[in-house]
Design a protein around this motif. Structure first.
Motif, mmCIF file in Angstrom:
data_model
loop_
_atom_site.group_PDB
_atom_site.id
_atom_site.type_symbol
_atom_site.label_atom_id
_atom_site.label_comp_id
_atom_site.label_asym_id
_atom_site.label_seq_id
_atom_site.Cartn_x
_atom_site.Cartn_y
_atom_site.Cartn_z
ATOM 1 N N SER A 1 0.852 -1.202 0.000
ATOM 2 C CA SER A 1 0.000 0.000 0.000
ATOM 3 C C SER A 1 0.880 1.241 0.000
ATOM 4 O O SER A 1 1.757 1.378 0.854
ATOM 5 C CB SER A 1 -0.926 0.030 1.221
ATOM 6 O OG SER A 1 -1.949 -0.923 1.092
ATOM 7 N N GLY A 2 0.640 2.126 -0.963
ATOM 8 C CA GLY A 2 1.439 3.330 -1.063
ATOM 9 C C GLY A 2 1.069 4.364 -0.012
ATOM 10 O O GLY A 2 -0.114 4.532 0.315
ATOM 11 N N GLY B 1 -1.927 -0.029 -4.474
ATOM 12 C CA GLY B 1 -0.564 -0.535 -4.359
ATOM 13 C C GLY B 1 -0.423 -1.849 -5.105
ATOM 14 O O GLY B 1 -0.525 -1.900 -6.318
ATOM 15 N N SER B 2 -0.250 -2.940 -4.367
ATOM 16 C CA SER B 2 -0.152 -4.281 -4.937
ATOM 17 C C SER B 2 -0.970 -5.241 -4.091
ATOM 18 O O SER B 2 -0.664 -5.443 -2.911
ATOM 19 C CB SER B 2 1.312 -4.750 -4.988
ATOM 20 O OG SER B 2 1.381 -6.142 -5.240
ATOM 21 N N GLY B 3 -1.997 -5.843 -4.681
ATOM 22 C CA GLY B 3 -2.844 -6.770 -3.931
ATOM 23 C C GLY B 3 -2.091 -8.001 -3.467
ATOM 24 O O GLY B 3 -2.255 -8.457 -2.322
ATOM 25 N N SER B 4 -1.228 -8.552 -4.319
ATOM 26 C CA SER B 4 -0.485 -9.750 -3.924
ATOM 27 C C SER B 4 0.515 -9.432 -2.820
ATOM 28 O O SER B 4 0.742 -10.251 -1.916
ATOM 29 C CB SER B 4 0.233 -10.355 -5.139
ATOM 30 O OG SER B 4 1.141 -9.424 -5.714
ATOM 31 N N ALA B 5 1.104 -8.227 -2.870
ATOM 32 C CA ALA B 5 2.030 -7.827 -1.806
ATOM 33 C C ALA B 5 1.290 -7.618 -0.484
ATOM 34 O O ALA B 5 1.802 -7.952 0.595
ATOM 35 C CB ALA B 5 2.781 -6.565 -2.207
ATOM 36 N N LEU C 1 -7.248 -7.763 -4.069
ATOM 37 C CA LEU C 1 -7.157 -8.586 -2.864
ATOM 38 C C LEU C 1 -8.484 -9.248 -2.521
ATOM 39 O O LEU C 1 -8.516 -10.380 -2.034
ATOM 40 C CB LEU C 1 -6.686 -7.710 -1.691
ATOM 41 C CG LEU C 1 -6.498 -8.407 -0.343
ATOM 42 C CD1 LEU C 1 -5.388 -9.450 -0.414
ATOM 43 C CD2 LEU C 1 -6.189 -7.377 0.749
ATOM 44 N N ALA C 2 -9.583 -8.572 -2.796
ATOM 45 C CA ALA C 2 -10.901 -9.117 -2.450
ATOM 46 C C ALA C 2 -11.290 -10.310 -3.309
ATOM 47 O O ALA C 2 -12.072 -11.165 -2.878
ATOM 48 C CB ALA C 2 -11.964 -8.021 -2.586
#
Length: 272
Positions: free
Chosen positions: A54-55, A98-102, A134-135
């Motif tokens: 998340s930024g 940001g990045s869902g996997s991260a 992510l969801a």
């Protein structure tokens, strides 16, 4: 030779600038405060994930929008807290861009399980861009609270200001804004139904009306695809928004209206 390289670099810069101007021209500026603030919202206790994936800029922008709600309290949670903290003290949890996997990797299986249980027992979930990825139940690392998958594994589509339009269902949440409006997009998910029998189908709140398809991503799949959707998971409510209203001028009340809806407790009709 050097002069030729200088002329080539200058030509490329002019071409890129012209392309950026053309894209900006295709997306008109929104009127100020296009969306009205939600009315009669109870004080909400909101958690927002603050960690890898998340930024910082996005977290600050979304937090600022959430704090527009009268009486709202926003608490930033670090990755380990997502898995160990009692989330029932919150009304809503937010995962921003940001990045869902991260994000999924950072909170781990314990965190993913805790968020799923939170929503299942009546909590609200707002996923923006990465949080929308992510969801999705279409990823083995996802939360599995949205019956959706992406139309392609080529997620890197690029960034642009695009046009988005509410559906009739979306107007029930976000207000009666009929015409398309401009919104910042940056690699958010382009989704379609996953079709799992054990999850309710989502309803579409808004559609993309223009698209970007850079970096070899498929063309023609974005226009009229879902830009924002809502559903239920157990007793809880879920909204995911692919683009970024939180820092788009004129759309300051989109996140507050989403949170106001998530904070309600009435039964929600989902698609069949």
């Amino acid at each position: 030779m050097i002069a030729s390289l200088v002329r080539w670099n200058l030509a490329m810069m002019l071409l890129i600038t012209a392309g950026a101007r053309l894209r900006a021209a295709e997306a008109p500026v929104n009127p100020p405060h296009l969306f009205a603030a939600p009315a009669q919202v109870r004080p909400l206790n909101i958690a927002i994930y603050d960690g890898p994936g998340s930024g910082e800029k996005g977290i600050k922008s979304v937090t600022k929008r959430a704090e527009q709600l009268p009486g709202a309290k926003v608490t930033a949670l670090e990755p380990e807290e997502i898995g160990t903290r009692d989330l029932s003290q919150f009304d809503i949890i937010i995962f921003s861009g940001g990045s869902g996997s991260a994000q999924a990797k950072a909170i781990g299986e314990a965190g993913r399980k805790n968020v799923r249980q939170f929503v299942e027992h009546g909590g609200g979930y707002l996923g923006i861009c990465a949080g929308a990825y992510l969801a999705c139940a279409g990823f083995d690392w996802g939360l599995g609270i949205l019956n959706a998958k992406t139309v392609s594994n080529k997620w890197k589509r690029g960034g642009a200001t695009l046009q988005m339009q509410l559906t009739d269902d979306g107007k029930e949440i976000f207000g009666d804004v009929a015409r398309p409006f401009s919104i910042r997009y940056h690699n958010g998910p382009i989704i379609k139904p996953l079709g799992r029998a054990d999850l309710p189908a989502y309803r579409v709140a808004a559609l993309f009306r223009t698209e970007i398809a850079d970096f070899g991503s498929p063309k023609g799949v974005m226009v009229n695809s879902p830009a924002a959707v809502y559903t239920t998971f157990g007793q809880g409510r879920v909204i995911t928004i692919s683009p970024h209203s939180e820092d788009t001028p004129g759309l300051e009340n989109v996140v507050p209206r989403a949170l106001a809806w998530l904070g309600e407790k009435e039964t929600v009709a989902t698609a069949k």
